[in-house]
Design a protein around this motif. Structure first.
Motif, PDB file in Angstrom:
ATOM      1  N   VAL A 161      98.159  -6.657  75.235  1.00  0.00           N
ATOM      2  CA  VAL A 161      97.617  -6.556  73.887  1.00  0.00           C
ATOM      3  C   VAL A 161      96.141  -6.178  73.926  1.00  0.00           C
ATOM      4  N   ASP A 162      95.772  -5.170  73.168  1.00  0.00           N
ATOM      5  CA  ASP A 162      94.369  -4.845  72.919  1.00  0.00           C
ATOM      6  C   ASP A 162      94.128  -5.014  71.429  1.00  0.00           C
ATOM      7  N   TYR A 163      93.359  -6.028  71.074  1.00  0.00           N
ATOM      8  CA  TYR A 163      93.158  -6.316  69.661  1.00  0.00           C
ATOM      9  C   TYR A 163      92.201  -5.308  69.043  1.00  0.00           C
ATOM     10  N   LEU A 164      92.423  -4.995  67.781  1.00  0.00           N
ATOM     11  CA  LEU A 164      91.588  -4.024  67.085  1.00  0.00           C
ATOM     12  C   LEU A 164      90.313  -4.713  66.604  1.00  0.00           C
ATOM     13  N   MET A 165      89.455  -4.996  67.548  1.00  0.00           N
ATOM     14  CA  MET A 165      88.163  -5.592  67.254  1.00  0.00           C
ATOM     15  C   MET A 165      87.151  -4.952  68.192  1.00  0.00           C
ATOM     16  N   SER A 166      85.917  -4.843  67.741  1.00  0.00           N
ATOM     17  CA  SER A 166      84.915  -4.170  68.564  1.00  0.00           C
ATOM     18  C   SER A 166      83.542  -4.790  68.326  1.00  0.00           C
ATOM     19  N   PRO A 167      82.675  -4.704  69.337  1.00  0.00           N
ATOM     20  CA  PRO A 167      81.312  -5.209  69.151  1.00  0.00           C
ATOM     21  C   PRO A 167      80.487  -4.208  68.344  1.00  0.00           C
ATOM     22  N   LEU A 168      79.571  -4.731  67.547  1.00  0.00           N
ATOM     23  CA  LEU A 168      78.575  -3.889  66.883  1.00  0.00           C
ATOM     24  C   LEU A 168      77.406  -3.813  67.846  1.00  0.00           C
ATOM     25  N   VAL A 169      77.142  -2.611  68.375  1.00  0.00           N
ATOM     26  CA  VAL A 169      76.189  -2.497  69.472  1.00  0.00           C
ATOM     27  C   VAL A 169      75.111  -1.457  69.196  1.00  0.00           C
ATOM     28  N   LYS A 170      74.012  -1.615  69.929  1.00  0.00           N
ATOM     29  CA  LYS A 170      72.958  -0.621  69.978  1.00  0.00           C
ATOM     30  C   LYS A 170      72.554  -0.503  71.437  1.00  0.00           C
ATOM     31  N   TYR A 171      72.436   0.709  71.928  1.00  0.00           N
ATOM     32  CA  TYR A 171      72.118   0.899  73.333  1.00  0.00           C
ATOM     33  C   TYR A 171      71.394   2.226  73.513  1.00  0.00           C
ATOM     34  N   ASP A 172      70.760   2.389  74.640  1.00  0.00           N
ATOM     35  CA  ASP A 172      70.065   3.627  74.969  1.00  0.00           C
ATOM     36  C   ASP A 172      71.023   4.582  75.659  1.00  0.00           C
ATOM     37  N   LEU A 173      71.173   5.758  75.058  1.00  0.00           N
ATOM     38  CA  LEU A 173      71.953   6.812  75.694  1.00  0.00           C
ATOM     39  C   LEU A 173      71.011   7.737  76.446  1.00  0.00           C
ATOM     40  N   PHE A 174      71.558   8.537  77.295  1.00  0.00           N
ATOM     41  CA  PHE A 174      70.794   9.556  77.990  1.00  0.00           C
ATOM     42  C   PHE A 174      71.405  10.906  77.664  1.00  0.00           C
ATOM     43  N   THR A 175      70.571  11.893  77.512  1.00  0.00           N
ATOM     44  CA  THR A 175      71.086  13.224  77.249  1.00  0.00           C
ATOM     45  C   THR A 175      70.587  14.180  78.309  1.00  0.00           C
ATOM     46  N   PRO A 176      71.384  15.005  78.894  1.00  0.00           N
ATOM     47  CA  PRO A 176      72.840  15.067  78.632  1.00  0.00           C
ATOM     48  C   PRO A 176      73.594  13.908  79.280  1.00  0.00           C
ATOM     49  N   PHE A 177      74.763  13.610  78.751  1.00  0.00           N
ATOM     50  CA  PHE A 177      75.572  12.537  79.305  1.00  0.00           C
ATOM     51  C   PHE A 177      77.044  12.889  79.178  1.00  0.00           C
ATOM     52  N   THR A 178      77.858  12.180  79.932  1.00  0.00           N
ATOM     53  CA  THR A 178      79.302  12.368  79.902  1.00  0.00           C
ATOM     54  C   THR A 178      79.946  11.026  79.635  1.00  0.00           C
ATOM     55  N   ILE A 179      80.976  11.000  78.779  1.00  0.00           N
ATOM     56  CA  ILE A 179      81.706   9.765  78.518  1.00  0.00           C
ATOM     57  C   ILE A 179      83.031   9.820  79.271  1.00  0.00           C
ATOM     58  N   LEU A 180      83.233   8.879  80.184  1.00  0.00           N
ATOM     59  CA  LEU A 180      84.474   8.751  80.927  1.00  0.00           C
ATOM     60  C   LEU A 180      85.123   7.436  80.541  1.00  0.00           C
ATOM     61  N   ASN A 181      86.207   7.509  79.798  1.00  0.00           N
ATOM     62  CA  ASN A 181      86.875   6.323  79.256  1.00  0.00           C
ATOM     63  C   ASN A 181      85.871   5.530  78.425  1.00  0.00           C
ATOM     64  N   ASP A 182      85.480   4.332  78.856  1.00  0.00           N
ATOM     65  CA  ASP A 182      84.523   3.533  78.079  1.00  0.00           C
ATOM     66  C   ASP A 182      83.175   3.445  78.781  1.00  0.00           C
ATOM     67  N   THR A 183      82.883   4.391  79.689  1.00  0.00           N
ATOM     68  CA  THR A 183      81.631   4.372  80.436  1.00  0.00           C
ATOM     69  C   THR A 183      80.798   5.607  80.115  1.00  0.00           C
ATOM     70  N   ILE A 184      79.513   5.367  79.849  1.00  0.00           N
ATOM     71  CA  ILE A 184      78.582   6.461  79.598  1.00  0.00           C
ATOM     72  C   ILE A 184      77.897   6.804  80.908  1.00  0.00           C
ATOM     73  N   CYS A 185      78.058   8.026  81.373  1.00  0.00           N
ATOM     74  CA  CYS A 185      77.518   8.448  82.660  1.00  0.00           C
ATOM     75  C   CYS A 185      76.306   9.351  82.444  1.00  0.00           C
ATOM     76  N   GLN A 186      75.189   8.956  82.995  1.00  0.00           N
ATOM     77  CA  GLN A 186      73.953   9.719  82.861  1.00  0.00           C
ATOM     78  C   GLN A 186      74.033  10.988  83.704  1.00  0.00           C
ATOM     79  N   SER A 187      73.530  12.086  83.142  1.00  0.00           N
ATOM     80  CA  SER A 187      73.445  13.344  83.876  1.00  0.00           C
ATOM     81  C   SER A 187      72.012  13.595  84.292  1.00  0.00           C
ATOM     82  N   GLU A 188      71.781  14.536  85.196  1.00  0.00           N
ATOM     83  CA  GLU A 188      70.439  14.871  85.680  1.00  0.00           C
ATOM     84  C   GLU A 188      70.050  16.252  85.193  1.00  0.00           C
TER      85      GLU A 188
END
Length: 196
Positions: A161-188
Motif C-alpha cells: 500500500v502507498d497511501y495518497l499523502m505527501s509532505p509539503l516541502v521546500k528545498y533547493d534544486l540545482f539547474t540543470p538537474f535530472t529527476i530519477l524516480n523520487d531523487t533529484i540528481c544535480q548536473s554539472e
C-alpha cells in the motif's frame, strides 16, 4: 480504478481490523524542509467533522518502523461528497514551524475517533508499490492494547500500500538537474535555484 477508499478509525472488540492511522516514508537525498502534510479524505456524515492528527517522524531503518514524533498539527475533516477529482477533497495540515530533514522521514496521520472518516489510497491489489514497503498502518484497539502500534503495509509481497499523502516541502534544486524516480540528481555545472 487505481484509487481505493479506506476507513481510518480506531477499532473495538466488534471490528478489530480497522486501522486508526496511516504513514508514508520518504527518502532524502538532500536536506528537505517539511512544513506540513497533504492528504485526501472526507467525512460521510453531514453533521460531523473528524479530527485528524498529523505528525512528522524519522524513519527507523533498524526495525523498519516509524520513529518518535518530531512535530504535529491537528486538522478537521468536514463532510463532503466523494469525487474522483482528488484536489476537491484535499486536506492540508501545516506544522507550527518547518522542520529540516536530512535523512529518510515518515509523515503520518491518525484519528482518535471511531467515526466514518474515509481516506484515499492506491489500488494495493495490483501491487503498485513494487514491494518497497514504504508505508505503515496504525493499529489501535482498546480491547487489544498489546497489539497497538505501527505496522508495515507490505503484506507477504501481495499487498503493498502507498497511501495518497505527501509532505509539503521546500528545498533547493540545482539547474540543470535530472529527476530519477523520487531523487533529484544535480548536473554539472550547477547553481542554486529555490523551488517549492
Amino acid at each position: 480504478t487505481n484509487v481505493l477508499q479506506e476507513y481510518m478509525r480506531t477499532g473495538d472488540v466488534v471490528d478489530d481490523y480497522y486501522y486508526a492511522g496511516r504513514a508514508q516514508r520518504f527518502t532524502v537525498s538532500q536536506p528537505v524542509e517539511v512544513s506540513g502534510i497533504e492528504f485526501y479524505a472526507y467525512e460521510t456524515s453531514p453533521l460531523d467533522s473528524v479530527m485528524v492528527i498529523t505528525s512528522l517522524h524519522p524513519y527507523l531503518s533498524a526495525n523498519d518502523s516509524v520513529g518518535a514524533e518530531i512535530t504535529r498539527d491537528t486538522v478537521y475533516v468536514k463532510h463532503t461528497a466523494f469525487t474522483v477529482v482528488l484536489p476537491n477533497i484535499s486536506v492540508k495540515s501545516y506544522f507550527d514551524a518547518p522542520v529540516v530533514m536530512t535523512s529518510d522521514f515518515v509523515i503520518a496521520m491518525h484519528s482518535t475517533e471511531n467515526e466514518e472518516l474515509i481516506i484515499m489510497t492506491n489500488d494495493y491489489t495490483l501491487n503498485d508499490g513494487n514491494g518497497e514497503a514504504n508505508s505503515f498502518a496504525l493499529y489501535q484497539n482498546p480491547v487489544y492494547p498489546s497489539d497497538d502500534g505501527w505496522y508495515s503495509s507490505l503484506y507477504y509481497n501481495l499487498y503493498d500500500v502507498d497511501y495518497l499523502m505527501s509532505p509539503l516541502v521546500k528545498y533547493d534544486l540545482f539547474t540543470p538537474f535530472t529527476i530519477l524516480n523520487d531523487t533529484i540528481c544535480q548536473s554539472e555545472p550547477a547553481f542554486n535555484l529555490t523551488a517549492t
